[in-house]
Design a protein around this motif. Structure first.
Motif, PDB file in Angstrom:
ATOM      1  N   LEU A  69      13.707  11.114  28.477  1.00 33.12           N
ATOM      2  CA  LEU A  69      14.776  11.133  27.472  1.00 33.12           C
ATOM      3  C   LEU A  69      14.589  12.348  26.562  1.00 33.12           C
ATOM      4  CD1 LEU A  69      17.184   9.678  26.037  1.00 33.12           C
ATOM      5  CD2 LEU A  69      15.453   8.588  24.578  1.00 33.12           C
ATOM      6  N   HIS A  70      15.601  13.164  26.500  1.00 33.90           N
ATOM      7  CA  HIS A  70      15.547  14.359  25.653  1.00 33.90           C
ATOM      8  C   HIS A  70      16.276  14.070  24.335  1.00 33.90           C
ATOM      9  CE1 HIS A  70      15.617  18.447  24.230  1.00 33.90           C
ATOM     10  NE2 HIS A  70      16.951  18.464  24.220  1.00 33.90           N
ATOM     11  N   GLU A  71      15.502  14.067  23.232  1.00 30.41           N
ATOM     12  CA  GLU A  71      16.084  13.776  21.915  1.00 30.41           C
ATOM     13  C   GLU A  71      16.664  15.057  21.314  1.00 30.41           C
ATOM     14  OE1 GLU A  71      13.844  10.064  19.945  1.00 30.41           O
ATOM     15  OE2 GLU A  71      12.625  11.882  20.014  1.00 30.41           O
ATOM     16  N   ARG A  72      17.924  14.970  20.931  1.00 30.08           N
ATOM     17  CA  ARG A  72      18.627  16.118  20.361  1.00 30.08           C
ATOM     18  C   ARG A  72      18.760  15.974  18.849  1.00 30.08           C
ATOM     19  NH1 ARG A  72      23.628  15.701  21.536  1.00 30.08           N
ATOM     20  NH2 ARG A  72      24.165  17.916  21.311  1.00 30.08           N
ATOM     21  N   GLN A  73      19.321  17.012  18.247  1.00 30.67           N
ATOM     22  CA  GLN A  73      19.657  17.018  16.814  1.00 30.67           C
ATOM     23  C   GLN A  73      18.433  16.781  15.919  1.00 30.67           C
ATOM     24  OE1 GLN A  73      22.713  17.803  15.700  1.00 30.67           O
ATOM     25  NE2 GLN A  73      23.441  18.018  17.817  1.00 30.67           N
ATOM     26  N   HIS A  74      17.256  17.259  16.344  1.00 32.32           N
ATOM     27  CA  HIS A  74      16.035  17.233  15.505  1.00 32.32           C
ATOM     28  C   HIS A  74      15.625  15.814  15.083  1.00 32.32           C
ATOM     29  CE1 HIS A  74      16.550  21.575  15.287  1.00 32.32           C
ATOM     30  NE2 HIS A  74      17.775  21.390  14.819  1.00 32.32           N
ATOM     31  N   LYS A  75      15.773  14.865  15.981  1.00 36.99           N
ATOM     32  CA  LYS A  75      15.430  13.476  15.628  1.00 36.99           C
ATOM     33  C   LYS A  75      13.954  13.333  15.271  1.00 36.99           C
ATOM     34  CE  LYS A  75      19.022  11.117  18.335  1.00 36.99           C
ATOM     35  NZ  LYS A  75      19.754  12.316  18.792  1.00 36.99           N
ATOM     36  N   LEU A 135      -5.395   1.956   0.768  1.00 38.07           N
ATOM     37  CA  LEU A 135      -5.147   1.578   2.157  1.00 38.07           C
ATOM     38  C   LEU A 135      -3.663   1.698   2.490  1.00 38.07           C
ATOM     39  CD1 LEU A 135      -7.506  -1.523   2.495  1.00 38.07           C
ATOM     40  CD2 LEU A 135      -7.893   0.795   3.324  1.00 38.07           C
ATOM     41  N   ASN A 136      -2.796   1.444   1.510  1.00 39.32           N
ATOM     42  CA  ASN A 136      -1.360   1.612   1.750  1.00 39.32           C
ATOM     43  C   ASN A 136      -1.033   3.063   2.095  1.00 39.32           C
ATOM     44  OD1 ASN A 136      -0.823  -1.094   1.224  1.00 39.32           O
ATOM     45  ND2 ASN A 136      -0.485  -0.726  -0.963  1.00 39.32           N
ATOM     46  N   ILE A 137      -1.698   3.999   1.433  1.00 38.00           N
ATOM     47  CA  ILE A 137      -1.472   5.420   1.728  1.00 38.00           C
ATOM     48  C   ILE A 137      -1.941   5.743   3.137  1.00 38.00           C
ATOM     49  CG2 ILE A 137      -2.077   7.767   1.046  1.00 38.00           C
ATOM     50  CD1 ILE A 137      -2.351   6.801  -1.807  1.00 38.00           C
ATOM     51  N   GLN A 138      -3.091   5.201   3.526  1.00 43.80           N
ATOM     52  CA  GLN A 138      -3.591   5.445   4.884  1.00 43.80           C
ATOM     53  C   GLN A 138      -2.640   4.869   5.932  1.00 43.80           C
ATOM     54  OE1 GLN A 138      -7.686   4.170   5.257  1.00 43.80           O
ATOM     55  NE2 GLN A 138      -8.242   5.032   3.273  1.00 43.80           N
ATOM     56  N   GLU A 139      -2.068   3.701   5.657  1.00 47.48           N
ATOM     57  CA  GLU A 139      -1.097   3.119   6.583  1.00 47.48           C
ATOM     58  C   GLU A 139       0.133   4.015   6.698  1.00 47.48           C
ATOM     59  OE1 GLU A 139      -0.191  -0.745   5.158  1.00 47.48           O
ATOM     60  OE2 GLU A 139      -2.091  -1.630   5.795  1.00 47.48           O
ATOM     61  N   SER A 140       0.583   4.551   5.569  1.00 40.53           N
ATOM     62  CA  SER A 140       1.750   5.433   5.596  1.00 40.53           C
ATOM     63  C   SER A 140       1.468   6.701   6.388  1.00 40.53           C
ATOM     64  CB  SER A 140       2.167   5.773   4.155  1.00 40.53           C
ATOM     65  OG  SER A 140       3.370   6.499   4.136  1.00 40.53           O
ATOM     66  N   LYS A 141       0.264   7.237   6.267  1.00 39.68           N
ATOM     67  CA  LYS A 141      -0.090   8.429   7.045  1.00 39.68           C
ATOM     68  C   LYS A 141      -0.152   8.109   8.534  1.00 39.68           C
ATOM     69  CE  LYS A 141      -2.524  10.997   3.434  1.00 39.68           C
ATOM     70  NZ  LYS A 141      -3.799  11.583   2.975  1.00 39.68           N
ATOM     71  N   ALA A 142      -0.590   6.904   8.866  1.00 39.76           N
ATOM     72  CA  ALA A 142      -0.592   6.500  10.273  1.00 39.76           C
ATOM     73  C   ALA A 142       0.833   6.400  10.806  1.00 39.76           C
ATOM     74  CB  ALA A 142      -1.313   5.166  10.434  1.00 39.76           C
ATOM     75  N   ALA A 143       1.770   5.987   9.944  1.00 41.25           N
ATOM     76  CA  ALA A 143       3.174   5.908  10.358  1.00 41.25           C
ATOM     77  C   ALA A 143       3.733   7.300  10.663  1.00 41.25           C
ATOM     78  CB  ALA A 143       4.001   5.222   9.281  1.00 41.25           C
ATOM     79  N   GLU A 144       3.195   8.339  10.028  1.00 36.94           N
ATOM     80  CA  GLU A 144       3.645   9.702  10.322  1.00 36.94           C
ATOM     81  C   GLU A 144       3.339  10.065  11.778  1.00 36.94           C
ATOM     82  OE1 GLU A 144       2.138  12.605   7.615  1.00 36.94           O
ATOM     83  OE2 GLU A 144       2.496  11.377   5.839  1.00 36.94           O
ATOM     84  N   ILE A 145       2.197   9.595  12.270  1.00 43.77           N
ATOM     85  CA  ILE A 145       1.829   9.883  13.664  1.00 43.77           C
ATOM     86  C   ILE A 145       2.842   9.252  14.607  1.00 43.77           C
ATOM     87  CG2 ILE A 145       0.039   9.584  15.412  1.00 43.77           C
ATOM     88  CD1 ILE A 145      -2.016   9.500  13.153  1.00 43.77           C
ATOM     89  N   SER A 146       3.166   7.976  14.340  1.00 43.54           N
ATOM     90  CA  SER A 146       4.127   7.279  15.199  1.00 43.54           C
ATOM     91  C   SER A 146       5.503   7.925  15.137  1.00 43.54           C
ATOM     92  CB  SER A 146       4.220   5.806  14.794  1.00 43.54           C
ATOM     93  OG  SER A 146       2.970   5.168  14.917  1.00 43.54           O
ATOM     94  N   ALA A 147       5.881   8.399  13.949  1.00 44.95           N
ATOM     95  CA  ALA A 147       7.221   8.963  13.788  1.00 44.95           C
ATOM     96  C   ALA A 147       7.423  10.238  14.602  1.00 44.95           C
ATOM     97  CB  ALA A 147       7.486   9.241  12.309  1.00 44.95           C
ATOM     98  N   TYR A 148       6.367  10.998  14.825  1.00 45.80           N
ATOM     99  CA  TYR A 148       6.518  12.303  15.486  1.00 45.80           C
ATOM    100  C   TYR A 148       6.207  12.240  16.976  1.00 45.80           C
ATOM    101  CZ  TYR A 148       6.789  17.402  15.518  1.00 45.80           C
ATOM    102  OH  TYR A 148       7.178  18.692  15.749  1.00 45.80           O
ATOM    103  N   LEU A 149       5.943  11.076  17.506  1.00 43.59           N
ATOM    104  CA  LEU A 149       5.632  10.977  18.929  1.00 43.59           C
ATOM    105  C   LEU A 149       6.878  11.244  19.781  1.00 43.59           C
ATOM    106  CD1 LEU A 149       3.366   7.790  18.959  1.00 43.59           C
ATOM    107  CD2 LEU A 149       2.651  10.180  19.139  1.00 43.59           C
ATOM    108  N   ARG A 150       6.663  11.907  20.913  1.00 42.06           N
ATOM    109  CA  ARG A 150       7.751  12.133  21.863  1.00 42.06           C
ATOM    110  C   ARG A 150       7.986  10.863  22.679  1.00 42.06           C
ATOM    111  NH1 ARG A 150       8.849  17.571  22.648  1.00 42.06           N
ATOM    112  NH2 ARG A 150       7.327  19.012  21.701  1.00 42.06           N
ATOM    113  N   PRO A 151       9.192  10.694  23.242  1.00 46.14           N
ATOM    114  CA  PRO A 151       9.424   9.550  24.147  1.00 46.14           C
ATOM    115  C   PRO A 151       8.556   9.668  25.387  1.00 46.14           C
ATOM    116  CG  PRO A 151      11.504  10.551  23.467  1.00 46.14           C
ATOM    117  CD  PRO A 151      10.421  11.479  23.024  1.00 46.14           C
ATOM    118  N   ASN A 152       8.102   8.561  25.894  1.00 45.81           N
ATOM    119  CA  ASN A 152       7.293   8.561  27.114  1.00 45.81           C
ATOM    120  C   ASN A 152       8.189   8.775  28.334  1.00 45.81           C
ATOM    121  OD1 ASN A 152       4.693   8.079  26.037  1.00 45.81           O
ATOM    122  ND2 ASN A 152       5.227   5.921  25.724  1.00 45.81           N
TER     123      ASN A 152
END
Length: 412
Positions: free
Chosen positions: A91-97, A41-58
């Motif tokens: 908001l435009h994120e620069r420098q490959h954030k 389950l810890n691995i599944q939680e970490s994979k879910a965090a990948e989704i949040s990390a790559y989201l664009r700003p609203n």
């Protein structure tokens, strides 16, 4: 009547004892152990965090209604001079954030997977140790049963000799008292078999009754030792905790790049639409650029730079621990092998103890050996057999310890 017999036959079939091999035990363990399943389950939680990390700003939407006149002018037309406005900004994120956040999250998932493998490595060692202890307890039980049966036959012969007047009562009594030790060994072995099975059932998260659970497998000494350098090489390639430490260094570097990127300026672009009579509709654009004069994310840059050095030191410490674990387990195994060789060699301890027991027993039954020699020979044979079984158990446990140290099953 036939139905009753069929039901009875089915019930008997359900209570048939089936002994599990090591592979079957391992498969059950991987499927049912709660600690392993929680780690997944810890691995599944970490994979879910990948989704949040790559989201664009609203983007943001602002609705504005200005120049309302509810208290001035015509009270019946408060919205007569109202100016509606709708604006959108992003908001435009620069420098490959985003890319760096995703890379850091993916490396976190890789670390979680390595930590899960390390958890599995340690739990499998506990399972393997419990499995070996169960086989050892069964071997000791079989040995205790054989010794008790053999001694009962000897005791029956000596009872016949006593009735024939060949030995004194005191000699027979001393032989009878010797049986207590064999009976005690047998009862202790029975308890140890049940205890070892209970431990295995706990690790397997099984609710099978102890009397309906059993394991089977080879319980023997087979010398299989490679050179120490070979085990070192296997450990460096296979130890999941060492791999997790190396991944932590990579993640620390990525986090530092992200901290540097977060110190850059991200502009906010906006567009608005409004009405301003007599202009029916107009639009405007704007750019909001924060001036990073004071806060340039200096603290996070410094902290992540320190984290890189910390992770690198942790990796060195883990590697040193790997070599220590392998060396310690290797020499423990070598010691077990050295102790076992004299038992299994041609004319070794096992054969010698059996020959002495049979020879002294034969001589005593014909009046050519003293009672004390007869009892000592019986006791020595029993002690030699028990010592050998315990040494085989220690050898198999040491082999499991070495497999734990190198990170995979190098000694089957």
């Amino acid at each position: 009547m036939c139905v009753g017999l069929c039901i009875a036959g089915g019930a008997a079939a359900q209570t048939t004892l089936t002994a599990l091999t090591w592979q079957q035990v391992e498969d059950k363990f991987r499927a049912a152990n709660p600690n392993l399943r929680a780690g997944e389950l810890n691995i599944q939680e970490s994979k879910a965090a990948e989704i949040s990390a790559y989201l664009r700003p609203n983007p943001n939407m602002t609705l504005l209604l200005d120049q309302l006149q509810p208290f001035n002018g015509n009270p019946y037309r408060p919205f007569g001079f109202a100016l509606p406005l709708v604006s959108f900004d992003y908001l435009h994120e620069r420098q490959h954030k985003r890319e760096l956040r995703l890379e850091s999250a993916q490396q976190g998932t890789a670390i979680a997977q390595s930590q899960q493998q390390d958890l599995e490595r340690n739990l499998l060692f506990s399972l393997r140790t419990a499995f070996v202890q169960a086989l050892q307890a069964k071997a000791l039980l079989a040995n205790a049963k054989d010794n008790l049966d053999y001694f009962d036959k000897e005791l029956a012969i000596n009872r016949d000799r006593f009735r024939a007047g060949d030995i004194a009562r005191v000699d027979l009594d001393r032989i009878v008292l010797q049986r207590v030790q064999y009976e005690s060994d047998y009862q202790t072995a029975l308890v140890n078999v049940r205890t070892s099975k209970i431990t295995l059932l706990m690790l397997l998260n099984e609710r099978t009754p102890v009397d309906q659970f059993d394991v089977t497998g080879p319980f023997e000494f087979k010398e299989r030792i490679m050179a120490l350098d070979d085990f070192h090489a296997i450990a460096l390639a296979a130890r999941p905790d060492l791999r997790a430490a190396a991944l932590a260094v990579e993640k620390a570097n990525t986090d530092h790049k992200l901290a540097v990127s977060n110190g850059s300026t991200d502009p906010t672009f906006a567009v608005d639409f409004a009405r301003n009579p007599p202009i029916p509709l107009y639009m405007g654009v704007s750019v909001n650029i924060p001036l990073r004069i004071f806060d340039r994310n200096q603290g996070e840059k410094a902290r992540t730079q320190i984290d890189i050095a910390h992770a690198d030191r942790q990796k060195d410490a883990t590697q040193a621990q790997v070599f220590s674990d392998v060396d310690s387990a290797y020499f423990t195994l070598v010691s077990s092998v050295s102790l076992l060789r004299p038992y299994t060699a041609a004319d070794g301890y096992l054969e010698t103890a059996k020959r002495i027991r049979d020879t002294v027993s034969f001589a005593y039954q014909r009046g050519h050996a003293a009672l004390v020699d007869y009892l000592d020979a019986q006791r020595d044979y029993r002690a030699t057999e028990v010592a050998y079984i315990n040494l085989v158990g220690a050898y198999l446990t040491s082999a499991g310890q070495l497999n734990l140290a190198v990170g995979r099953e190098a000694i089957p």
